[in-house]
Motif scaffolding. Structure first.
Motif, mmCIF file in Angstrom:
data_model
loop_
_atom_site.group_PDB
_atom_site.id
_atom_site.type_symbol
_atom_site.label_atom_id
_atom_site.label_comp_id
_atom_site.label_asym_id
_atom_site.label_seq_id
_atom_site.Cartn_x
_atom_site.Cartn_y
_atom_site.Cartn_z
ATOM 1 N N SER A 103 -34.847 -9.117 8.349
ATOM 2 C CA SER A 103 -33.555 -9.612 7.857
ATOM 3 C C SER A 103 -32.741 -8.486 7.234
ATOM 4 O O SER A 103 -31.524 -8.400 7.434
ATOM 5 C CB SER A 103 -33.775 -10.724 6.840
ATOM 6 N N ALA A 104 -33.396 -7.593 6.487
ATOM 7 C CA ALA A 104 -32.699 -6.457 5.891
ATOM 8 C C ALA A 104 -32.159 -5.523 6.975
ATOM 9 O O ALA A 104 -31.033 -5.000 6.859
ATOM 10 C CB ALA A 104 -33.634 -5.697 4.947
ATOM 11 N N PHE A 105 -32.936 -5.290 8.011
ATOM 12 C CA PHE A 105 -32.507 -4.463 9.145
ATOM 13 C C PHE A 105 -31.273 -5.084 9.789
ATOM 14 O O PHE A 105 -30.267 -4.399 10.065
ATOM 15 C CB PHE A 105 -33.658 -4.362 10.152
ATOM 16 N N GLU A 106 -31.316 -6.380 10.034
ATOM 17 C CA GLU A 106 -30.198 -7.056 10.670
ATOM 18 C C GLU A 106 -28.938 -6.969 9.812
ATOM 19 O O GLU A 106 -27.833 -6.743 10.334
ATOM 20 C CB GLU A 106 -30.568 -8.517 10.949
ATOM 21 N N ARG A 107 -29.083 -7.141 8.507
ATOM 22 C CA ARG A 107 -27.927 -7.029 7.618
ATOM 23 C C ARG A 107 -27.353 -5.615 7.633
ATOM 24 O O ARG A 107 -26.128 -5.420 7.548
ATOM 25 C CB ARG A 107 -28.309 -7.446 6.196
ATOM 26 N N PHE A 108 -28.222 -4.618 7.743
ATOM 27 C CA PHE A 108 -27.763 -3.224 7.813
ATOM 28 C C PHE A 108 -26.849 -3.018 9.024
ATOM 29 O O PHE A 108 -25.772 -2.413 8.916
ATOM 30 C CB PHE A 108 -28.972 -2.288 7.903
ATOM 31 N N ILE A 109 -27.258 -3.505 10.178
ATOM 32 C CA ILE A 109 -26.443 -3.366 11.388
ATOM 33 C C ILE A 109 -25.152 -4.161 11.244
ATOM 34 O O ILE A 109 -24.055 -3.675 11.584
ATOM 35 C CB ILE A 109 -27.230 -3.822 12.628
ATOM 36 N N ARG A 110 -25.236 -5.359 10.702
ATOM 37 C CA ARG A 110 -24.058 -6.234 10.611
ATOM 38 C C ARG A 110 -23.002 -5.704 9.663
ATOM 39 O O ARG A 110 -21.832 -6.056 9.781
ATOM 40 C CB ARG A 110 -24.500 -7.644 10.218
ATOM 41 N N ARG A 111 -23.397 -4.864 8.726
ATOM 42 C CA ARG A 111 -22.378 -4.281 7.850
ATOM 43 C C ARG A 111 -21.896 -2.920 8.360
ATOM 44 O O ARG A 111 -21.246 -2.169 7.631
ATOM 45 C CB ARG A 111 -22.886 -4.181 6.413
ATOM 46 N N GLY A 112 -22.217 -2.602 9.603
ATOM 47 C CA GLY A 112 -21.652 -1.421 10.247
ATOM 48 C C GLY A 112 -22.574 -0.241 10.373
ATOM 49 O O GLY A 112 -22.137 0.837 10.781
ATOM 50 N N GLY A 113 -23.850 -0.399 10.046
ATOM 51 C CA GLY A 113 -24.794 0.704 10.176
ATOM 52 C C GLY A 113 -25.053 1.063 11.631
ATOM 53 O O GLY A 113 -24.929 0.225 12.526
ATOM 54 N N GLY A 114 -25.388 2.320 11.879
ATOM 55 C CA GLY A 114 -25.682 2.784 13.229
ATOM 56 C C GLY A 114 -27.180 2.848 13.477
ATOM 57 O O GLY A 114 -27.975 2.929 12.537
ATOM 58 N N PHE A 115 -27.559 2.830 14.744
ATOM 59 C CA PHE A 115 -28.971 2.934 15.115
ATOM 60 C C PHE A 115 -29.105 3.826 16.337
ATOM 61 O O PHE A 115 -28.378 3.662 17.319
ATOM 62 C CB PHE A 115 -29.571 1.568 15.437
ATOM 63 N N ALA A 116 -30.053 4.779 16.280
ATOM 64 C CA ALA A 116 -30.405 5.610 17.435
ATOM 65 C C ALA A 116 -31.900 5.470 17.691
ATOM 66 O O ALA A 116 -32.702 5.579 16.766
ATOM 67 C CB ALA A 116 -30.048 7.071 17.185
ATOM 68 N N GLY A 117 -32.260 5.219 18.935
ATOM 69 C CA GLY A 117 -33.659 5.093 19.314
ATOM 70 C C GLY A 117 -34.052 6.184 20.286
ATOM 71 O O GLY A 117 -33.330 6.466 21.247
ATOM 72 N N LEU A 118 -35.183 6.825 20.016
ATOM 73 C CA LEU A 118 -35.690 7.889 20.881
ATOM 74 C C LEU A 118 -36.937 7.413 21.620
ATOM 75 O O LEU A 118 -37.894 6.931 21.001
ATOM 76 C CB LEU A 118 -36.027 9.135 20.048
#
Length: 262
Positions: A103-118
């Motif tokens: 849930s914390a991860f999802e909130r991070f993305i929803r408030r505009g956070g970026g994600f990069a996966g390698l």
């Protein structure tokens, strides 16, 4: 099933092209803060984890942004994540976040956070539908490690503009399921001449499979590359430039784009 696989592959290659054109805005990385996550659950442990994390730390020193590395899943809480502009899964896989951490991860993305996966980042949390949708697909299988040809299909993106039309490298040809048809595919692996060995192979053979893509999802920006199986890949100049372009792009999302450039 066979028709669906072919349709998804075709849609992926066409996605991201609108009448206004794709959004290629980038952010100045100076002063940004990145969480580099290296956690690992039960499953195959890639030897590239340390090298991929070290690459991000070196890029941080080079580009004047901050990066913190951890394998501790407890970092996935609001108090910790609010300090970061982006999360990088540096070959983190089979992670197994609990419901509160998810849930914390999802909130991070929803408030505009970026994600990069390698690379191995698509090999995690199979039961977490939101994560699969966020990252853009789920690793299914790969043939033996071998020489592969990557072809750039969208040179306008800041993580692909520096690449030649095609490049050859030794890597794992990741095959995916549950691909996001809305993802913007930037580069593909060519499948002609691939040695599938004695293992599985795609039900319908396509001339190419997605290798690098990005998307805008649930309020944040997402960038993923399937390349990078070997630890030595993370010292490669072109690979590093791709990752830098991806980082600049994901940190120019709508909620955090006060410093952007074309």
């Amino acid at each position: 099933m066979k028709t669906r696989f072919a349709l998804i592959a075709s849609l992926c290659l066409l996605a991201g092209c609108s009448a206004q054109g794709p959004d290629n805005r980038t952010a100045d990385l100076r002063g940004k803060r990145v969480l580099v996550f290296t956690g690992h659950g039960e499953g195959y442990v890639h030897e590239n984890i340390a090298a991929s994390a070290a690459m991000i730390l070196e890029l941080a020193a080079q580009e004047d942004f901050a990066a913190d590395t951890t394998s501790d899943k407890r970092v996935f809480c609001d108090d910790s994540l609010e300090r970061y502009d982006a999360i990088v899964y540096a070959n983190a896989s089979y992670v197994g976040l609990d419901s509160a951490q998810r849930s914390a991860f999802e909130r991070f993305i929803r408030r505009g956070g970026g994600f990069a996966g390698l690379h191995a980042a698509t090999c995690t949390d199979n039961d977490w539908t939101w994560f699969t949708r966020m990252i853009g697909g789920r690793f299914d299988f790969h043939p033996p490690l071998q020489r592969l040809t990557m072809k750039v299909v969208d040179r306008t993106h800041p993580s692909a503009s520096m690449l030649p039309d095609t490049l050859t490298t030794e890597d794992e040809l990741y095959c995916f399921k549950r691909l996001d048809p809305q993802a913007r595919v930037l580069a593909v692996w060519e499948t002609a001449g691939v040695d599938w060995g004695s293992g599985p192979k795609p039900e319908v053979m396509s001339p190419s499979l997605p290798a690098v893509w990005c998307s805008e999802f649930d309020g944040g920006r997402i960038w993923y590359t399937a390349a990078g199986h070997r630890p030595s890949d993370y010292a490669d100049t072109l690979y590093r430039e791709q990752v830098l372009g991806g980082l600049r792009w994901i940190m120019a999302g709508q909620a955090r784009d006060t410093e952007t450039a074309e």
